[in-house]
Design a protein around this motif. Structure first.
Motif, PDB file in Angstrom:
ATOM      1  N   LEU A 131     111.569 -26.109   4.925  1.00 33.10           N
ATOM      2  CA  LEU A 131     110.738 -25.151   4.957  1.00 33.10           C
ATOM      3  C   LEU A 131     109.432 -24.614   3.468  1.00 33.10           C
ATOM      4  CD1 LEU A 131     110.631 -21.004   6.515  1.00 33.10           C
ATOM      5  CD2 LEU A 131     110.456 -23.605   7.616  1.00 33.10           C
ATOM      6  N   ALA A 132     108.404 -25.038   3.267  1.00 33.91           N
ATOM      7  CA  ALA A 132     107.520 -25.230   2.659  1.00 33.91           C
ATOM      8  C   ALA A 132     106.406 -23.762   1.857  1.00 33.91           C
ATOM      9  CB  ALA A 132     106.992 -26.968   1.966  1.00 33.91           C
ATOM     10  N   VAL A 133     106.394 -23.475   1.054  1.00 33.24           N
ATOM     11  CA  VAL A 133     105.880 -22.020   1.437  1.00 33.24           C
ATOM     12  C   VAL A 133     104.670 -22.875  -0.238  1.00 33.24           C
ATOM     13  CG1 VAL A 133     105.682 -19.838   0.855  1.00 33.24           C
ATOM     14  CG2 VAL A 133     107.289 -20.860   1.586  1.00 33.24           C
ATOM     15  N   ILE A 134     103.876 -22.647   0.477  1.00 31.80           N
ATOM     16  CA  ILE A 134     102.090 -23.264  -0.874  1.00 31.80           C
ATOM     17  C   ILE A 134     101.625 -21.561  -0.972  1.00 31.80           C
ATOM     18  CG2 ILE A 134     100.705 -24.450  -1.361  1.00 31.80           C
ATOM     19  CD1 ILE A 134     101.990 -26.204   1.530  1.00 31.80           C
ATOM     20  N   PHE A 166     109.438 -23.584  -3.062  1.00 31.92           N
ATOM     21  CA  PHE A 166     108.057 -22.766  -3.214  1.00 31.92           C
ATOM     22  C   PHE A 166     107.299 -23.369  -4.013  1.00 31.92           C
ATOM     23  CE2 PHE A 166     110.862 -19.011  -2.620  1.00 31.92           C
ATOM     24  CZ  PHE A 166     110.153 -18.802  -1.524  1.00 31.92           C
ATOM     25  N   ILE A 167     105.719 -23.828  -3.868  1.00 32.87           N
ATOM     26  CA  ILE A 167     104.272 -24.393  -3.696  1.00 32.87           C
ATOM     27  C   ILE A 167     103.753 -23.811  -5.150  1.00 32.87           C
ATOM     28  CG2 ILE A 167     103.450 -26.965  -4.415  1.00 32.87           C
ATOM     29  CD1 ILE A 167     104.942 -27.940  -1.960  1.00 32.87           C
ATOM     30  N   CYS A 176     109.822 -25.993  -6.662  1.00 36.19           N
ATOM     31  CA  CYS A 176     109.377 -27.318  -5.926  1.00 36.19           C
ATOM     32  C   CYS A 176     109.113 -27.966  -7.352  1.00 36.19           C
ATOM     33  CB  CYS A 176     108.629 -27.592  -4.421  1.00 36.19           C
ATOM     34  SG  CYS A 176     108.852 -29.052  -4.703  1.00 36.19           S
ATOM     35  N   ALA A 177     110.003 -28.983  -7.662  1.00 36.66           N
ATOM     36  CA  ALA A 177     110.179 -29.096  -9.479  1.00 36.66           C
ATOM     37  C   ALA A 177     108.505 -30.524  -8.927  1.00 36.66           C
ATOM     38  CB  ALA A 177     111.139 -30.362  -9.898  1.00 36.66           C
TER      39      ALA A 177
END
Length: 310
Positions: A126-129, A261-262, A291-292
């Motif tokens: 998952l990516a959480v923006i 996380f972004i 997220c780097a």
């Protein structure tokens, strides 16, 4: 793909736009920043205007080696009809670009797509923006991309900068009406000069002041112990975590248990801590980290892939 080429990734967010340029060897990188783009607010022509200006600036500060491949992640670009309309507007303005960019190959996608690429590469998870708005994207083990949120400020954006700013302003309004006292009133007056009813109303309704600008001060007041601000942060964070859990619940075994996380709101320690704690409590088996890789680099990678298949 030829040995000489230029790759350009653009992260067209709601608040700001970032362009990242690379040559074929990856030995030269250039970054250009510009105003935000939300297709739903500025329209296709307005979005194309910003993209044209960014590309012209990039050509001004860097050598462009054709062929040129550009991948753009557009805020508010979740509908194909909007993407198509921006492309039409962009093509109508191509003549305003320098000669080196006249034949640029352009790919337009929703900004969540480039964020997912930056966060996960081609992996599952998952990516959480979380920035001005909020969005939860997932890539299943099958490669299928699913999403939750991203409804915009009127219908959703749980846990976002806009949601926090709006809740903070509402708390100030209640305090001015004789409700619970909060340090948010002082923060609003000191940082932005909105100290009374008339100035707040003028800023919000007449000047359309960006409410997300107040979000960092809501978070900081929460970290300083203000009970009203702390309740706002906790409530918004929980709404976002519920959204994450809801996406997972559609197919619990379909993902690698990884969350990236972004977004700029994660730069606020009190918010990041609250989000991590709430997530660990509700989804303890999932690994979550910041997220780097910036989303604009996800767009740049997609531009490189365009070149590989050209």
């Amino acid at each position: 793909m030829t040995e000489s080429a230029t790759f350009i990734g653009i992260d067209a967010g709601r608040t700001k736009t970032a362009l990242r340029l690379s040559n074929a060897s990856g030995s030269r990188f250039v970054t250009v920043n510009g105003p935000g783009i939300n297709v739903q607010h500025v329209g296709p022509a307005g979005a194309a205007d910003v993209l044209i200006d960014l590309l012209r600036e990039a050509a001004h500060v860097s050598t462009i080696e054709p062929p040129v491949f550009v991948s753009v992640g557009l805020a508010g670009g979740g509908r194909q009809t909007d993407i198509d309309a921006v492309r039409v507007s962009f093509d109508a303005q191509r003549s305003e670009l320098p000669q080196s960019l006249q034949d640029v190959s352009l790919d337009l996608v929703d900004d969540g797509v480039i964020a997912l690429q930056a966060a996960l590469d081609d992996d599952s998870g998952l990516a959480v923006i979380v920035g001005t708005g909020s969005l939860v994207l997932g890539r299943r083990l099958t490669g299928e991309v699913v999403r939750a949120g991203g409804w915009g400020s009127l219908l959703g954006d749980e846990g976002s900068g806009y949601a926090l700013g709006l809740a903070g302003l509402r708390a100030v309004a209640r305090a001015l009406d004789g409700g619970p006292k909060t340090a948010l009133r002082r923060h609003l007056a000191l940082e932005f000069g909105f100290g009374d009813r008339s100035s707040i109303i003028a800023a919000v309704y007449q000047e359309q002041w960006p409410l997300q600008l107040f979000a960092p001060f809501v978070v900081r007041a929460a970290g300083e112990g203000d009970a009203i601000a702390a309740a706002i942060v906790q409530r918004q964070v929980q709404k976002l975590v519920d959204q994450i859990a809801g996406l997972i619940a559609r197919a619990p075994d379909a993902f690698t248990k990884r969350i990236a996380f972004i977004g700029g709101l994660l730069n606020e320690p009190a918010y990041a801590d609250a989000l991590r704690n709430a997530l660990h409590e509700q989804l303890p088996e999932w690994d979550a980290s910041r997220c780097a890789v910036p989303a604009v680099d996800g767009a740049l990678e997609l531009a490189r892939r365009m070149g590989e298949t050209a």
